[in-house]
Design a protein around this motif. Structure first.
Motif, PDB file in Angstrom:
ATOM      1  N   PRO A  93      38.928  38.952  45.452  1.00  0.00           N
ATOM      2  CA  PRO A  93      38.103  40.128  45.169  1.00  0.00           C
ATOM      3  C   PRO A  93      37.853  40.251  43.670  1.00  0.00           C
ATOM      4  O   PRO A  93      38.659  39.810  42.857  1.00  0.00           O
ATOM      5  CB  PRO A  93      38.953  41.294  45.685  1.00  0.00           C
ATOM      6  CG  PRO A  93      40.363  40.791  45.633  1.00  0.00           C
ATOM      7  CD  PRO A  93      40.279  39.333  45.935  1.00  0.00           C
ATOM      8  N   SER A  94      36.730  40.865  43.320  1.00  0.00           N
ATOM      9  CA  SER A  94      36.410  41.026  41.906  1.00  0.00           C
ATOM     10  C   SER A  94      37.341  42.052  41.267  1.00  0.00           C
ATOM     11  O   SER A  94      37.837  42.970  41.933  1.00  0.00           O
ATOM     12  CB  SER A  94      34.958  41.474  41.734  1.00  0.00           C
ATOM     13  OG  SER A  94      34.786  42.805  42.173  1.00  0.00           O
ATOM     14  N   LYS A  95      37.585  41.906  39.977  1.00  0.00           N
ATOM     15  CA  LYS A  95      38.431  42.847  39.250  1.00  0.00           C
ATOM     16  C   LYS A  95      37.849  44.250  39.324  1.00  0.00           C
ATOM     17  O   LYS A  95      38.586  45.236  39.412  1.00  0.00           O
ATOM     18  CB  LYS A  95      38.559  42.407  37.789  1.00  0.00           C
ATOM     19  CG  LYS A  95      39.380  41.146  37.586  1.00  0.00           C
ATOM     20  CD  LYS A  95      39.411  40.738  36.130  1.00  0.00           C
ATOM     21  CE  LYS A  95      40.109  41.762  35.267  1.00  0.00           C
ATOM     22  NZ  LYS A  95      40.242  41.317  33.864  1.00  0.00           N
ATOM     23  N   ARG A  96      36.527  44.341  39.306  1.00  0.00           N
ATOM     24  CA  ARG A  96      35.881  45.654  39.363  1.00  0.00           C
ATOM     25  C   ARG A  96      36.158  46.336  40.698  1.00  0.00           C
ATOM     26  O   ARG A  96      36.480  47.536  40.732  1.00  0.00           O
ATOM     27  CB  ARG A  96      34.376  45.516  39.145  1.00  0.00           C
ATOM     28  CG  ARG A  96      33.629  46.844  39.239  1.00  0.00           C
ATOM     29  CD  ARG A  96      32.127  46.679  39.049  1.00  0.00           C
ATOM     30  NE  ARG A  96      31.436  47.939  39.263  1.00  0.00           N
ATOM     31  CZ  ARG A  96      31.093  48.410  40.455  1.00  0.00           C
ATOM     32  NH1 ARG A  96      31.381  47.715  41.555  1.00  0.00           N
ATOM     33  NH2 ARG A  96      30.475  49.578  40.556  1.00  0.00           N
ATOM     34  N   ARG A  97      36.059  45.597  41.807  1.00  0.00           N
ATOM     35  CA  ARG A  97      36.296  46.201  43.118  1.00  0.00           C
ATOM     36  C   ARG A  97      37.748  46.647  43.251  1.00  0.00           C
ATOM     37  O   ARG A  97      38.040  47.706  43.821  1.00  0.00           O
ATOM     38  CB  ARG A  97      35.947  45.217  44.231  1.00  0.00           C
ATOM     39  CG  ARG A  97      34.474  44.889  44.334  1.00  0.00           C
ATOM     40  CD  ARG A  97      33.643  46.097  44.713  1.00  0.00           C
ATOM     41  NE  ARG A  97      33.789  46.475  46.111  1.00  0.00           N
ATOM     42  CZ  ARG A  97      33.228  47.546  46.661  1.00  0.00           C
ATOM     43  NH1 ARG A  97      32.508  48.369  45.923  1.00  0.00           N
ATOM     44  NH2 ARG A  97      33.388  47.807  47.947  1.00  0.00           N
ATOM     45  N   VAL A  98      38.662  45.850  42.736  1.00  0.00           N
ATOM     46  CA  VAL A  98      40.074  46.231  42.775  1.00  0.00           C
ATOM     47  C   VAL A  98      40.297  47.516  41.987  1.00  0.00           C
ATOM     48  O   VAL A  98      40.983  48.434  42.432  1.00  0.00           O
ATOM     49  CB  VAL A  98      40.957  45.090  42.224  1.00  0.00           C
ATOM     50  CG1 VAL A  98      42.395  45.571  42.021  1.00  0.00           C
ATOM     51  CG2 VAL A  98      40.933  43.896  43.176  1.00  0.00           C
ATOM     52  N   SER A  99      39.679  47.600  40.812  1.00  0.00           N
ATOM     53  CA  SER A  99      39.837  48.783  39.961  1.00  0.00           C
ATOM     54  C   SER A  99      39.233  50.022  40.614  1.00  0.00           C
ATOM     55  O   SER A  99      39.835  51.107  40.602  1.00  0.00           O
ATOM     56  CB  SER A  99      39.184  48.533  38.602  1.00  0.00           C
ATOM     57  OG  SER A  99      39.279  49.661  37.778  1.00  0.00           O
ATOM     58  N   VAL A 100      38.046  49.864  41.199  1.00  0.00           N
ATOM     59  CA  VAL A 100      37.385  50.999  41.854  1.00  0.00           C
ATOM     60  C   VAL A 100      38.190  51.468  43.069  1.00  0.00           C
ATOM     61  O   VAL A 100      38.347  52.673  43.302  1.00  0.00           O
ATOM     62  CB  VAL A 100      35.941  50.633  42.251  1.00  0.00           C
ATOM     63  CG1 VAL A 100      35.327  51.728  43.123  1.00  0.00           C
ATOM     64  CG2 VAL A 100      35.082  50.405  41.024  1.00  0.00           C
ATOM     65  N   LEU A 101      38.710  50.518  43.852  1.00  0.00           N
ATOM     66  CA  LEU A 101      39.515  50.882  45.011  1.00  0.00           C
ATOM     67  C   LEU A 101      40.779  51.619  44.574  1.00  0.00           C
ATOM     68  O   LEU A 101      41.177  52.612  45.196  1.00  0.00           O
ATOM     69  CB  LEU A 101      39.885  49.638  45.822  1.00  0.00           C
ATOM     70  CG  LEU A 101      40.830  49.861  47.010  1.00  0.00           C
ATOM     71  CD1 LEU A 101      40.294  50.925  47.964  1.00  0.00           C
ATOM     72  CD2 LEU A 101      41.091  48.544  47.740  1.00  0.00           C
TER      73      LEU A 101
END
Length: 315
Positions: A174-182
């Motif tokens: 998963p992208s770092k951005r998606r992990v951060s947003v989740l």
């Protein structure tokens, strides 16, 4: 008496055969699993596809035969979020009944939480005091807080590891951005439930149950399953934070090579780590004890408590 517990989850169907009696410790005799990924068989209209229901019916027929040949006096069969959330749930249950003769009972989320709390309480005993319990399934997160076998607060939230993976973490890795947003979204979702749990009282012991928590603990250095269920295992929020940063950069294939992560659980272990971390953060928990008992044991214990002696018969 010998009992079978058939657990239809979002990812797997699991038959646990135990020897048990009232007041005694359920003794596992055999365990059989099939990976069906039923949550992925739900279509855009919320219906379980025919392919999913056929696989479920066939598996339950097979597992019912195994339970019978194992000498089970009764099979207690229940389904959780994948079947519960399907708009054609009643149709699926009827197909199971017609094919196998088995009544598959759908557990509500709050009942999952209560039964898991019962199992955790019996494992640790009254001396543990007030227990805050967490359980991460494929479709939902269960949390409870209480000093008795019936918790003061029992919650179920649609924050399971499989569900979050499908909705948030489709990339591999998963992208770092998606992990951060989740991570931020989970913090917001858990804010009010955490308040409700804290209002019930300060916990003396925080506990994580379910395969997800056992896998996370193993990945952070806890003893392997082969060491036995009575070995103390813990999961710290600092260790979990480091683990999440590590596994979120790995592909599913690489995660499946890690000790303690099965191939069927590798796709959703990142989401499981994120929701575990968020739940611990929301409740201010630094360390969780890992309980080997969870929902299936809770179902067994509740049935043993409620049935008159000699009243159990083969389903």
């Amino acid at each position: 008496m010998r009992l079978g517990v058939l657990d239809v989850g979002s990812n797997t169907v699991h038959l646990l055969v135990v020897d048990a009696h009232r007041g005694g410790h359920p003794n596992p005799m055999s365990s059989t699993k099939a990976v069906l990924r039923l949550a992925e068989e739900i279509d855009e209209n919320g219906r379980m596809r025919d392919s999913g229901s056929r696989a479920l019916v066939s598996t339950i027929e097979d597992f019912t035969r195994i339970a019978t040949s194992s000498g089970c006096e009764q099979v207690m069969a229940f389904a959780t979020s994948a079947v519960r959330d399907a708009t054609n749930c009643d149709e699926v249950l009827r197909k199971v009944k017609d094919a196998s003769g088995l009544d598959l009972q759908v557990l509500e989320g709050i009942d999952e939480s209560r039964l898991t709390s019962l199992a955790v309480r019996r494992w640790y005993g009254w001396s543990a005091g007030r227990i805050l319990a967490f359980d991460i399934g494929g479709g939902s997160l269960e949390m409870s807080n209480g000093v008795d076998e019936e918790p003061d607060v029992a919650l179920s939230l649609p924050l399971g590891a499989g569900r979050l993976t499908r909705e948030w973490l489709q990339g591999d890795p998963p992208s770092k951005r998606r992990v951060s947003v989740l991570r931020d979204w989970l913090d917001a979702e858990l804010k009010e439930p955490a308040k409700e749990l804290r209002a019930a009282g300060k916990a003396d012991l925080a506990v994580g149950s379910s395969k997800t928590f056992r896998s996370l603990a193993r990945l952070t250095g806890a003893a392997p399953s082969g060491a036995g269920p009575r070995v103390k295992r813990t999961l710290t929020v600092s260790g979990l934070r480091q683990l999440t940063a590590f596994i979120s950069r790995m592909t599913t294939a690489d995660r499946a090579e890690l000790e303690g992560v099965s191939a069927d659980r590798a796709p959703q272990i990142v989401a499981g780590a994120l929701v575990a971390e968020a739940a611990m953060r929301a409740l201010g928990v630094d360390t969780l004890d890992i309980c080997p008992w969870a929902l299936r044991e809770g179902v067994i214990l509740r049935r043993l408590d409620s049935e008159p002696a000699g009243a159990m018969t083969t389903n």
